[in-house]
Enzyme design. Sequence first.
Site, PDB file in Angstrom:
ATOM      1  CB  SER A 128      -1.133  -0.041   1.245  1.00 66.30           C
ATOM      2  OG  SER A 128       0.269   0.154   2.225  1.00 66.30           O
ATOM      3  N   GLY A 153       2.322  -8.164   1.537  1.00 62.11           N
ATOM      4  CA  GLY A 153       2.315  -9.006   0.501  1.00 62.11           C
ATOM      5  C   GLY A 153       3.172 -10.164  -0.242  1.00 62.11           C
ATOM      6  CD  GLU A 187       8.342  -6.411  -1.205  1.00 61.39           C
ATOM      7  OE1 GLU A 187       7.364  -6.158  -1.764  1.00 61.39           O
ATOM      8  OE2 GLU A 187       8.917  -7.338  -0.666  1.00 61.39           O
TER       9      GLU A 187
HETATM   10  C1  5RP Z   1       5.588  -6.658   0.175  1.00 62.40           C
HETATM   11  C2  5RP Z   1       5.826  -6.331   1.039  1.00 62.40           C
HETATM   12  C3  5RP Z   1       5.433  -4.366   1.833  1.00 62.40           C
HETATM   13  O1  5RP Z   1       6.375  -4.008   1.461  1.00 62.40           O
HETATM   14  C4  5RP Z   1       4.989  -4.553   3.128  1.00 62.40           C
HETATM   15  O2  5RP Z   1       4.129  -5.147   3.130  1.00 62.40           O
HETATM   16  C5  5RP Z   1       4.523  -3.504   3.217  1.00 62.40           C
HETATM   17  O3  5RP Z   1       3.479  -3.261   3.198  1.00 62.40           O
HETATM   18  P1  5RP Z   1       2.749  -1.916   3.569  1.00 62.40           P
HETATM   19  O4  5RP Z   1       2.631  -0.549   2.709  1.00 62.40           O
HETATM   20  O5  5RP Z   1       1.157  -2.188   2.641  1.00 62.40           O
HETATM   21  O6  5RP Z   1       1.928  -1.851   4.579  1.00 62.40           O
HETATM   22  O7  5RP Z   1       7.334  -6.693   1.817  1.00 62.40           O
HETATM   23  O8  5RP Z   1       5.709  -8.125   0.347  1.00 62.40           O
END
Ligand code: 5RP
Length: 220
Positions: free
Chosen positions: A30, A97, A103
């Site tokens: 997000s 996510g 990543e």
């Molecule tokens: C996705 C990730 C995101 O960076 C992490 O989950 C943070 O997400 P958000 O910005 O929705 O809090 O690692 O794999």
Amino acid sequence: MNPDELKKQVAQAAIDYIETGTIVGVGTGSTANYFIDALAGVKSRIDGTVASSVASAERLKSHGIRVLDLNEAGELSVYVDGADETNDYLQLIKGGGGALTREKIVAGASRKFICICDESKLVKVLGAFPLPIEVIPMARSFVARELVKMGAQPELRQGFTTDNGNIILDVKALEIMEPCKVESELNNIPGVVTVGLFANRPADVLLLGTARGVETRTAG
Ligand code: 5RP
């Protein structure tokens, strides 16, 4: 300020790190989505992007931002992404996510890693957030047993397949006092694709959204 406003604020602040005429690595989640929306405002200044997930690639394309394959792009100037937790050393837990593998690859291929998150993500010791681990499906039970031997509690993320066709184990009760060591140990279990600990390659800059504004921290 509510959490979304904090995320928007740091996403906008990350635009200052975009170098004209370069290719930008883009994260997932997000907060990264707010960054993608902000990036649309400067898209004519960059040569393109490399996305860390199918979802981010779709969002980038919906803004008319060019998305390249990493193999065509070479070294990236900067990688911008959120996190599930960060400590004072900018070591991170990521993968909430499920995009942790791409990543970690895109972060590794970038000269600078800018982490953007709100202050609720800052912790003294990593590990309250269950650590995501991407695993080859046939190794699921074996890897889970190895984790239990280490005193951890792995849980299969139900109904979820990563962009790479693998499963995620979310791991609770893992003592992460030495993040670099834990990351290496977990990476050594056969069948583990990626551990959501970004300790050996932490972020270089943390833009932390607070009610008092954006706080900038650097590693070390
Ligand atoms: C996705 C990730 C995101 O960076 C992490 O989950 C943070 O997400 P958000 O910005 O929705 O809090 O690692 O794999």
